[in-house]
Motif scaffolding. Structure first.
Motif, short mmCIF file in Angstrom:
data_model
loop_
_atom_site.label_atom_id
_atom_site.label_comp_id
_atom_site.label_asym_id
_atom_site.label_seq_id
_atom_site.Cartn_x
_atom_site.Cartn_y
_atom_site.Cartn_z
N VAL A 295 0.76 -1.26 0.08
CA VAL A 295 -0.14 0.09 -0.01
C VAL A 295 0.89 1.20 -0.18
O VAL A 295 0.64 2.28 -0.58
CB VAL A 295 -0.83 -0.12 1.09
CG1 VAL A 295 -1.73 1.29 1.10
CG2 VAL A 295 -2.08 -1.17 1.01
N LEU A 296 2.17 1.24 0.83
CA LEU A 296 3.06 2.24 0.49
C LEU A 296 3.45 2.52 -0.62
O LEU A 296 3.63 3.71 -0.87
CB LEU A 296 4.10 2.31 1.64
CG LEU A 296 3.65 2.37 3.16
CD1 LEU A 296 4.84 1.65 4.16
CD2 LEU A 296 3.28 3.67 3.62
N GLN A 297 3.80 1.48 -1.30
CA GLN A 297 4.23 1.54 -2.83
C GLN A 297 3.06 2.40 -3.51
O GLN A 297 3.68 3.08 -4.37
CB GLN A 297 4.70 0.32 -3.12
CG GLN A 297 6.16 -0.42 -2.57
CD GLN A 297 7.06 0.56 -2.83
OE1 GLN A 297 7.34 1.29 -3.90
NE2 GLN A 297 7.98 0.57 -1.54
N ILE A 298 1.92 1.74 -3.28
CA ILE A 298 0.90 2.51 -4.29
C ILE A 298 0.87 3.73 -4.04
O ILE A 298 0.24 4.82 -4.80
CB ILE A 298 -0.42 1.70 -3.98
CG1 ILE A 298 -0.45 0.27 -4.45
CG2 ILE A 298 -1.53 2.52 -4.79
CD1 ILE A 298 -1.45 -0.62 -4.06
N ALA A 299 0.84 4.21 -2.69
CA ALA A 299 0.86 5.58 -2.32
C ALA A 299 2.10 6.57 -2.86
O ALA A 299 1.69 7.74 -3.44
CB ALA A 299 0.85 5.80 -0.83
N TYR A 300 3.18 5.97 -2.80
CA TYR A 300 4.40 6.73 -3.39
C TYR A 300 4.16 7.12 -4.95
O TYR A 300 4.29 7.87 -5.67
CB TYR A 300 5.59 5.89 -3.37
CG TYR A 300 6.09 5.86 -1.91
CD1 TYR A 300 5.49 6.52 -0.87
CD2 TYR A 300 6.72 4.55 -1.71
CE1 TYR A 300 6.01 6.36 0.32
CE2 TYR A 300 7.24 4.31 -0.27
CZ TYR A 300 6.87 5.06 0.89
OH TYR A 300 7.16 5.16 1.96
N GLY A 301 3.63 5.96 -5.64
CA GLY A 301 3.30 6.12 -7.12
C GLY A 301 2.10 7.04 -7.45
O GLY A 301 2.33 7.65 -8.36
N ALA A 302 1.36 7.08 -6.63
CA ALA A 302 0.13 7.91 -6.93
C ALA A 302 0.61 9.43 -6.38
O ALA A 302 0.19 10.46 -6.92
CB ALA A 302 -1.12 7.64 -5.71
#
Length: 325
Positions: A295-302
């Motif tokens: 989820v953190l990786q998704i947040a960084y990408g977003a």
């Protein structure tokens, strides 16, 4: 030596707000959310500790900024591995291996490593003219491999004076980075850098040494990465071969979030630092809910995509306002 003087701005504060307003508002919102979720951790008495925890990420973002400001796709993905390599050399090779603990040796060693890596990247990108992303990716892989060769597993501890730079004292290396940047802003180099990043052809026509300016930007990124490596070592108090590369992409995301144009020529270190603090606060909020690293990786990408889109919209509106004027 001739140089380009940037167009006059209404005021420095107005210009800073125009570039970093979104990141600053997001910082206030995220800080309020974190204070509400975890008031003890974010009490004013704990801010020094929080700064120490955020310092390596802020340092990585500051290190990533100069080459991005220089334009022509100057994204250095080797900043994180450089921090990890500095961490491994300081602890495993110099301190534990050679028994050297003096800051008069370890600090210059970290800075020299950073400058050497930056100079190598600059030579590849500006003299050999390899695409910056390819050149620095190659350096990323080499440094990651060498670091694992030197340090197959985490070891420690770090010297006491270095561990003391964690927490509130982490403001010292951060202040050193900003002091260097402030000093450069008093010289023609800063104007050259922003001119080259904005329009390198116009800068070349005006007599700006474009190749030299970009080469020095890579060296400056390396220097700041060396300082960030010191902050990373202070935070973990040991050497870890796997932690450095994790800062690479989130540092670039922080720079973009802080209003630094990935096309170059617009932004600064203050915005990059605010963007890094935003990501740190987002990490803290999501960690409170025990979300997974995915989820953190998704947040960084977003965040990266949103920051790039916002920067593009902001540039378009500014250009339209200039044309209307």
């Amino acid at each position: 030596m001739s140089y380009i003087v940037p167009a006059p701005q209404p005021s420095r504060l107005a210009g800073l707000w125009r570039r970093t307003g979104f990141a600053a508002v997001l910082f206030v919102v995220l800080l309020a959310v974190n204070v509400w979720l975890n008031p003890a951790r974010f009490a004013p008495a704990a801010w020094g500790t929080l700064i120490g925890l955020a310092a390596p990420l802020v340092g990585a973002a500051l290190a990533s900024a100069p080459v991005i400001l220089a334009g022509r796709g100057g994204i250095d993905v080797s900043v994180g591995p450089t921090m990890g390599f500095v961490n491994a050399v300081l602890i495993s090779v110099l301190f534990l291996g050679a028994g050297i603990s003096s800051p008069l040796v370890l600090v210059p060693a970290a800075l020299l490593i950073g400058v050497a890596v930056g100079a190598w990247n600059g030579w590849l990108a500006t003299i050999v003219r390899v695409q910056p992303i390819v050149a620095t990716l190659g350096t990323y892989l080499v440094l990651a491999g060498v670091t694992l060769t030197i340090l197959p597993a985490p070891v420690g501890p770090a010297p006491d004076w270095l561990k003391a730079l964690a927490g509130p004292a982490s403001i010292v290396p951060l202040a050193a980075v900003f002091a260097i940047w402030w000093g450069l802003k008093q010289t023609p180099f800063y104007d050259h850098l922003m001119a080259v990043g904005s329009d390198d052809r116009a800068a070349y026509t005006a007599g700006v040494p474009v190749t030299l300016v970009r080469f020095l930007a890579y060296g400056l990124t390396g220097l700041f990465a060396g300082i960030a490596g010191i902050m990373l070592t202070a935070l973990i108090g040991s050497a870890d071969p796997n932690i450095g590369p994790t800062y690479t992409l989130i540092a670039i995301s922080a720079v973009a979030l802080g209003g630094v144009s990935l096309a170059g020529g617009r932004g600064g270190l203050v915005g990059a630092a605010i963007g890094a603090l935003d990501i740190f606060l987002l990490q803290s909020a999501l960690t409170f809910f025990n979300v997974s690293t995915f989820v953190l990786q998704i947040a960084y990408g977003a965040i990266l995509v949103a920051a790039v889109v916002l920067t593009a919209v902001q540039d378009r509106l500014s250009r339209r306002a200039t044309d209307d004027a």
